[in-house]
Design a protein around this motif. Sequence first.
Motif, PDB file in Angstrom:
ATOM      1  N   SER A  32       0.981  -0.995   0.107  1.00 55.34           N
ATOM      2  CA  SER A  32      -0.030   0.147   0.007  1.00 55.34           C
ATOM      3  C   SER A  32       0.841   1.172  -0.078  1.00 55.34           C
ATOM      4  O   SER A  32       0.315   2.397   0.139  1.00 55.34           O
ATOM      5  N   GLU A  33       2.051   0.993   0.067  1.00 56.13           N
ATOM      6  CA  GLU A  33       2.866   2.288   0.069  1.00 56.13           C
ATOM      7  C   GLU A  33       2.709   3.244  -1.001  1.00 56.13           C
ATOM      8  O   GLU A  33       3.136   4.534  -0.722  1.00 56.13           O
ATOM      9  N   PHE A  34       2.570   2.863  -2.091  1.00 61.86           N
ATOM     10  CA  PHE A  34       2.310   3.747  -3.365  1.00 61.86           C
ATOM     11  C   PHE A  34       0.914   4.106  -3.594  1.00 61.86           C
ATOM     12  O   PHE A  34       0.451   4.843  -4.313  1.00 61.86           O
ATOM     13  N   ASP A  35       0.057   3.828  -2.591  1.00 63.58           N
ATOM     14  CA  ASP A  35      -1.570   4.173  -2.673  1.00 63.58           C
ATOM     15  C   ASP A  35      -1.625   5.702  -3.022  1.00 63.58           C
ATOM     16  O   ASP A  35      -3.049   6.128  -3.120  1.00 63.58           O
ATOM     17  N   PHE A  36      -0.884   6.427  -2.528  1.00 62.70           N
ATOM     18  CA  PHE A  36      -1.029   8.116  -2.295  1.00 62.70           C
ATOM     19  C   PHE A  36      -1.179   8.472  -3.826  1.00 62.70           C
ATOM     20  O   PHE A  36      -1.590   9.548  -4.118  1.00 62.70           O
ATOM     21  N   TRP A  37      -0.564   7.537  -4.737  1.00 63.35           N
ATOM     22  CA  TRP A  37      -0.809   8.051  -6.296  1.00 63.35           C
ATOM     23  C   TRP A  37      -1.961   7.454  -6.892  1.00 63.35           C
ATOM     24  O   TRP A  37      -2.364   7.846  -8.042  1.00 63.35           O
ATOM     25  N   LEU A  38      -2.929   6.678  -6.114  1.00 60.93           N
ATOM     26  CA  LEU A  38      -4.235   6.152  -6.705  1.00 60.93           C
ATOM     27  C   LEU A  38      -5.112   7.267  -7.062  1.00 60.93           C
ATOM     28  O   LEU A  38      -5.117   8.232  -6.354  1.00 60.93           O
ATOM     29  N   GLY A  39      -6.075   7.324  -8.080  1.00 58.25           N
ATOM     30  CA  GLY A  39      -6.992   8.340  -8.452  1.00 58.25           C
ATOM     31  C   GLY A  39      -6.805   8.619 -10.070  1.00 58.25           C
ATOM     32  O   GLY A  39      -6.183   8.337 -10.622  1.00 58.25           O
ATOM     33  N   THR A  40      -7.698   9.628 -10.008  1.00 56.30           N
ATOM     34  CA  THR A  40      -7.757  10.508 -11.315  1.00 56.30           C
ATOM     35  C   THR A  40      -7.100  11.780 -11.316  1.00 56.30           C
ATOM     36  O   THR A  40      -7.589  12.662 -10.741  1.00 56.30           O
ATOM     37  N   TRP A  41      -6.234  12.228 -11.986  1.00 57.53           N
ATOM     38  CA  TRP A  41      -5.500  13.213 -11.973  1.00 57.53           C
ATOM     39  C   TRP A  41      -5.322  14.161 -12.977  1.00 57.53           C
ATOM     40  O   TRP A  41      -5.336  13.611 -14.162  1.00 57.53           O
ATOM     41  N   ALA A 159      13.493  15.810 -16.936  1.00 59.62           N
ATOM     42  CA  ALA A 159      12.982  15.191 -18.264  1.00 59.62           C
ATOM     43  C   ALA A 159      11.196  15.607 -17.874  1.00 59.62           C
ATOM     44  O   ALA A 159      10.646  15.829 -18.862  1.00 59.62           O
ATOM     45  N   PHE A 160      10.934  15.693 -16.705  1.00 56.81           N
ATOM     46  CA  PHE A 160       9.536  15.900 -16.554  1.00 56.81           C
ATOM     47  C   PHE A 160       9.432  16.217 -15.191  1.00 56.81           C
ATOM     48  O   PHE A 160      10.059  15.865 -14.283  1.00 56.81           O
ATOM     49  N   ASP A 161       8.412  17.278 -14.895  1.00 55.82           N
ATOM     50  CA  ASP A 161       8.197  17.950 -13.572  1.00 55.82           C
ATOM     51  C   ASP A 161       6.758  18.163 -13.695  1.00 55.82           C
ATOM     52  O   ASP A 161       6.347  19.219 -14.220  1.00 55.82           O
ATOM     53  N   GLY A 162       5.951  17.310 -12.823  1.00 57.37           N
ATOM     54  CA  GLY A 162       4.540  17.574 -13.054  1.00 57.37           C
ATOM     55  C   GLY A 162       3.924  17.342 -11.658  1.00 57.37           C
ATOM     56  O   GLY A 162       4.043  16.711 -10.771  1.00 57.37           O
ATOM     57  N   LEU A 163       2.885  18.214 -11.454  1.00 58.38           N
ATOM     58  CA  LEU A 163       2.003  18.456 -10.368  1.00 58.38           C
ATOM     59  C   LEU A 163       0.862  17.833 -10.463  1.00 58.38           C
ATOM     60  O   LEU A 163      -0.028  18.133 -11.337  1.00 58.38           O
ATOM     61  N   TYR A 164       0.538  16.761  -9.817  1.00 60.38           N
ATOM     62  CA  TYR A 164      -0.798  15.924  -9.967  1.00 60.38           C
ATOM     63  C   TYR A 164      -1.972  16.608  -8.689  1.00 60.38           C
ATOM     64  O   TYR A 164      -1.580  16.568  -7.865  1.00 60.38           O
ATOM     65  N   LYS A 165      -2.939  16.859  -9.312  1.00 61.57           N
ATOM     66  CA  LYS A 165      -4.290  17.307  -8.573  1.00 61.57           C
ATOM     67  C   LYS A 165      -5.326  16.560  -8.997  1.00 61.57           C
ATOM     68  O   LYS A 165      -5.673  16.333 -10.109  1.00 61.57           O
ATOM     69  N   ARG A 166      -6.005  16.148  -7.963  1.00 56.83           N
ATOM     70  CA  ARG A 166      -7.211  15.058  -8.211  1.00 56.83           C
ATOM     71  C   ARG A 166      -8.344  15.702  -8.880  1.00 56.83           C
ATOM     72  O   ARG A 166      -8.749  16.746  -8.728  1.00 56.83           O
ATOM     73  N   LYS A 167      -8.777  14.832  -9.810  1.00 60.57           N
ATOM     74  CA  LYS A 167     -10.118  15.150 -10.538  1.00 60.57           C
ATOM     75  C   LYS A 167     -11.428  14.602  -9.822  1.00 60.57           C
ATOM     76  O   LYS A 167     -12.138  15.017  -9.956  1.00 60.57           O
ATOM     77  N   ASP A 168     -11.187  13.631  -9.287  1.00 67.12           N
ATOM     78  CA  ASP A 168     -12.140  12.812  -8.588  1.00 67.12           C
ATOM     79  C   ASP A 168     -12.252  13.078  -7.044  1.00 67.12           C
ATOM     80  O   ASP A 168     -11.901  13.749  -6.502  1.00 67.12           O
TER      81      ASP A 168
END
Length: 168
Positions: A32-41, A159-168
């Motif tokens: 579950s350590e990577f669950d913080f990345w779950l979702g629609t972003w 190469a990439f720097d992205g900020l993920y914000k939840r859509k859901d």
Amino acid sequence: MKTYISLALSLFFTITLVAQDKTCNCCTEKYSEFDFWLGTWEVTNPNGTRAGVNVIKKVQNNCILQENWISATPGYTGTSNNFYNYKANQWEQIWVDNQGQSLHLKGNKVGNQMILRTEDETNAEGKTFFHRVTWTDNDDGSVRQLWETVTEGKEVAIAFDGLYKRKD
């Protein structure tokens, strides 16, 4: 009649016990350590422009975090499978895009960051390099994904720097 009732009860209890006996092998804290990345972003670049949309969900009985990326650049998509490899005691990501590019990253969670990297490679100039991708679980619920290319252990190119914000 008693035989049918006994048989039915026996079958019911057998099915119940079998159903309860099934375990989720990947439903542990480590998986579950990577669950913080779950979702629609909705993902943006550092300058605020739209980078794309990313959907991360658990599949295969919670054993894989599957990423489905759609870039704001028309025609570019990619998918990754992220999983905890208990034999190697590390997280791994296998990324493949619709341009035929792929990455195999390995690493672990450190604090509020998942840090994965490729094996060392040699570029056209004969220099050793690797890719490192870090996902940071921010306090506000957003996630920052920073992909760096490190050459000769010291030159770092983003190469990439992205900020993920939840859509859901």
